[in-house]
Design a protein around this motif. Structure first.
Motif, PDB file in Angstrom:
ATOM      1  N   ALA A 124     -52.508 -16.989 -43.338  1.00 45.28           N
ATOM      2  CA  ALA A 124     -51.875 -18.552 -43.619  1.00 45.28           C
ATOM      3  C   ALA A 124     -50.904 -18.192 -44.690  1.00 45.28           C
ATOM      4  O   ALA A 124     -49.990 -18.774 -44.526  1.00 45.28           O
ATOM      5  CB  ALA A 124     -53.118 -19.273 -44.459  1.00 45.28           C
ATOM      6  N   VAL A 125     -50.794 -17.302 -45.616  1.00 41.73           N
ATOM      7  CA  VAL A 125     -49.806 -16.844 -46.393  1.00 41.73           C
ATOM      8  C   VAL A 125     -49.672 -15.505 -46.265  1.00 41.73           C
ATOM      9  O   VAL A 125     -50.834 -14.852 -46.255  1.00 41.73           O
ATOM     10  CB  VAL A 125     -50.147 -17.428 -47.832  1.00 41.73           C
ATOM     11  N   GLU A 126     -48.439 -14.892 -46.376  1.00 45.29           N
ATOM     12  CA  GLU A 126     -48.211 -13.394 -46.248  1.00 45.29           C
ATOM     13  C   GLU A 126     -49.079 -12.915 -47.754  1.00 45.29           C
ATOM     14  O   GLU A 126     -48.868 -13.168 -48.610  1.00 45.29           O
ATOM     15  CB  GLU A 126     -46.676 -13.032 -46.352  1.00 45.29           C
ATOM     16  N   PRO A 127     -49.643 -11.629 -47.181  1.00 45.93           N
ATOM     17  CA  PRO A 127     -50.374 -10.826 -48.256  1.00 45.93           C
ATOM     18  C   PRO A 127     -49.636 -10.552 -49.502  1.00 45.93           C
ATOM     19  O   PRO A 127     -50.104 -10.277 -50.532  1.00 45.93           O
ATOM     20  CB  PRO A 127     -50.854  -9.764 -47.514  1.00 45.93           C
ATOM     21  N   GLU A 128     -48.436 -10.146 -49.005  1.00 44.11           N
ATOM     22  CA  GLU A 128     -47.432  -9.750 -50.249  1.00 44.11           C
ATOM     23  C   GLU A 128     -47.331 -11.080 -51.422  1.00 44.11           C
ATOM     24  O   GLU A 128     -46.916 -10.660 -52.432  1.00 44.11           O
ATOM     25  CB  GLU A 128     -45.858  -9.549 -49.729  1.00 44.11           C
ATOM     26  N   PHE A 130     -49.444 -12.205 -52.821  1.00 44.53           N
ATOM     27  CA  PHE A 130     -50.684 -12.075 -53.874  1.00 44.53           C
ATOM     28  C   PHE A 130     -50.619 -10.611 -54.447  1.00 44.53           C
ATOM     29  O   PHE A 130     -50.285  -9.723 -53.780  1.00 44.53           O
ATOM     30  CB  PHE A 130     -52.018 -12.346 -52.908  1.00 44.53           C
ATOM     31  N   ARG A 131     -51.112 -10.536 -55.746  1.00 42.10           N
ATOM     32  CA  ARG A 131     -51.330  -9.290 -56.466  1.00 42.10           C
ATOM     33  C   ARG A 131     -52.347  -8.544 -55.682  1.00 42.10           C
ATOM     34  O   ARG A 131     -53.308  -8.812 -55.106  1.00 42.10           O
ATOM     35  CB  ARG A 131     -51.613  -9.493 -57.957  1.00 42.10           C
ATOM     36  N   GLY A 139     -55.445 -10.572 -55.955  1.00 41.43           N
ATOM     37  CA  GLY A 139     -55.746 -11.711 -55.249  1.00 41.43           C
ATOM     38  C   GLY A 139     -55.273 -12.758 -55.969  1.00 41.43           C
ATOM     39  O   GLY A 139     -55.268 -14.035 -55.325  1.00 41.43           O
ATOM     40  N   HIS A 140     -54.237 -12.980 -56.998  1.00 44.99           N
ATOM     41  CA  HIS A 140     -53.746 -14.002 -57.425  1.00 44.99           C
ATOM     42  C   HIS A 140     -52.449 -14.074 -57.019  1.00 44.99           C
ATOM     43  O   HIS A 140     -51.665 -12.876 -56.867  1.00 44.99           O
ATOM     44  CB  HIS A 140     -53.856 -13.758 -59.090  1.00 44.99           C
TER      45      HIS A 140
ATOM     46  N   THR B  13     -60.594 -16.205 -55.610  1.00 41.92           N
ATOM     47  CA  THR B  13     -59.412 -15.810 -56.019  1.00 41.92           C
ATOM     48  C   THR B  13     -58.391 -16.875 -55.086  1.00 41.92           C
ATOM     49  O   THR B  13     -58.762 -17.315 -54.412  1.00 41.92           O
ATOM     50  CB  THR B  13     -59.124 -14.433 -55.272  1.00 41.92           C
ATOM     51  N   CYS B  14     -57.030 -16.703 -55.596  1.00 42.44           N
ATOM     52  CA  CYS B  14     -55.936 -17.493 -54.969  1.00 42.44           C
ATOM     53  C   CYS B  14     -55.947 -17.322 -53.396  1.00 42.44           C
ATOM     54  O   CYS B  14     -55.830 -18.172 -52.834  1.00 42.44           O
ATOM     55  CB  CYS B  14     -54.899 -17.319 -55.588  1.00 42.44           C
ATOM     56  N   ARG B  15     -56.027 -15.952 -53.082  1.00 44.93           N
ATOM     57  CA  ARG B  15     -56.091 -15.612 -51.713  1.00 44.93           C
ATOM     58  C   ARG B  15     -57.061 -16.437 -50.913  1.00 44.93           C
ATOM     59  O   ARG B  15     -56.884 -16.571 -49.940  1.00 44.93           O
ATOM     60  CB  ARG B  15     -56.189 -14.077 -51.735  1.00 44.93           C
ATOM     61  N   GLU B  16     -58.504 -16.479 -51.449  1.00 46.46           N
ATOM     62  CA  GLU B  16     -59.381 -17.028 -50.986  1.00 46.46           C
ATOM     63  C   GLU B  16     -59.190 -18.646 -50.809  1.00 46.46           C
ATOM     64  O   GLU B  16     -59.545 -19.180 -49.651  1.00 46.46           O
ATOM     65  CB  GLU B  16     -60.816 -16.584 -51.663  1.00 46.46           C
ATOM     66  N   VAL B  17     -58.622 -19.065 -51.909  1.00 50.59           N
ATOM     67  CA  VAL B  17     -58.444 -20.601 -51.861  1.00 50.59           C
ATOM     68  C   VAL B  17     -57.329 -20.808 -50.740  1.00 50.59           C
ATOM     69  O   VAL B  17     -57.650 -21.735 -49.953  1.00 50.59           O
ATOM     70  CB  VAL B  17     -57.656 -21.104 -53.201  1.00 50.59           C
TER      71      VAL B  17
END
Ligand SMILES: [Zn+2]
Lengths: 225, 87
Positions: A124-128, A130-131, A139-140, B13-17
């Motif tokens: 849904a959003v590029e992994p880059e 996120f940290r 993951g933030h 985590t934000c990624r999971e959100v």
């Protein structure tokens, strides 16, 4: 904008009560009576969702229009048998899907819905964004998305922005395009989409999520760029 | 940017959100998950904004002009309706 008079509530009521929902029953009665105005109204208000379903199976817009035409003839033939187990629109959309599938089989092509499970696995959003795992906050977000609520209304709903949305939807994989068109453009309920396309609620949500995520990403590029 | 201290303690985590954003927007998250999810949103401006963007994307799609019924099809259907009425 199509007149989406068939709310989630109407569909649910029709399902549980087992009789034709109030909105539909007046409309169906007028159709059975041969009321041309009622027919014209319903033909134009259902068209965007009907064409969206038909386009999922048809190679060209012309073929999709033929499917819509064939579907209406089927609807008229069967209108006396309509019992309101679903909303009128859901029933009509199911007829569209059936006709479109039959034609696709006849033309020896596989229908897109046969591969609903697979789809693309694009995040849904590029992994880059996120940290990484070595960061103190894995993951933030690296940097936050921008707040579109602070944008001037004229920019957010400008013709230019809407053109970006339209283009983004047009470029989606077929399954996602059909689902987002039905849900977000024509305002169908999740239940209606599942019933029409024979999707599980979960698959419907996955497709909608991917579609909205891609539209969001395109908007982000446009609005932040 | 303010560091989101202890974000992982809030369950997501934000990624999971981002991955379950639509489940949340569609009201399909189970109640206990929803509580955790909203806790994260309360602490994280990034995710709060992301959810808002997803909703805005849906709202903007609603404003995109839809396919108009082509005139020949409209006339053809009206003809079919009159035939049906006569039959
Ligand atoms: Zn977050």
């Amino acid at each position: 904008m199509s007149a989406c008079t068939y709310s989630v509530g109407t569909v649910t009521e029709a399902h549980t009560a087992g009789h034709i929902a109030a909105d539909d029953s007046a409309l169906v009665a007028r159709l059975r009576d041969g009321d041309e105005r009622a027919f014209e109204e319903v033909v134009s208000s259902f068209y965007p969702s009907m064409i969206a379903v038909a386009r999922g199976y048809a190679r060209t817009r012309a073929v999709a229009d033929e499917i819509v035409q064939e579907a209406w003839i089927g609807v008229l033939k069967g209108i006396d048998r309509f019992e309101g187990r679903s909303s009128l629109r859901t029933w009509v959309l199911q007829i569209v899907a059936n006709i479109a599938r039959t034609r696709a089989v006849r033309e020896a092509r596989s229908a897109p819905y046969s591969s609903f499970e697979t789809g693309d696995a694009q995040p849904a959003v590029e992994p880059e964004r996120f940290r990484g795992p070595d960061d103190p906050f894995p993951g933030h977000w690296r940097s936050y998305p921008t707040d579109w609520r602070t944008l001037p209304e004229e920019r957010l709903v400008s013709n230019e922005t809407l053109a970006v949305v339209k283009q983004a939807i047009a470029e989606l994989p077929e399954n996602q395009r059909i689902v987002i068109t039905l849900r977000d453009m024509t305002g169908c309920s999740a239940a209606e989409v599942c019933d029409t396309l024979g999707l599980s609620p979960e698959n419907q949500r996955v497709l909608l999520h991917r579609a909205r995520a891609r539209v969001r990403a395109r908007l982000e590029r446009h609005l932040d760029g | 940017m303010v560091e989101p201290l202890g974000i992982r303690e809030h369950g997501y985590t934000c990624r999971e959100v981002v991955d379950v954003a639509s489940e949340y927007v569609e009201g399909a998250l189970p109640p206990e998950e929803t509580t955790l999810f909203e806790l994260h949103l309360n602490f994280c401006d990034g995710c709060f904004t992301f959810i808002d963007q997803i909703k805005q994307a849906a709202a903007l799609s609603r404003r995109v002009s839809e396919d108009e019924l082509p005139e020949p099809l409209r006339l053809g259907l009206l003809e079919a309706f009159r035939d049906w009425k006569r039959s």
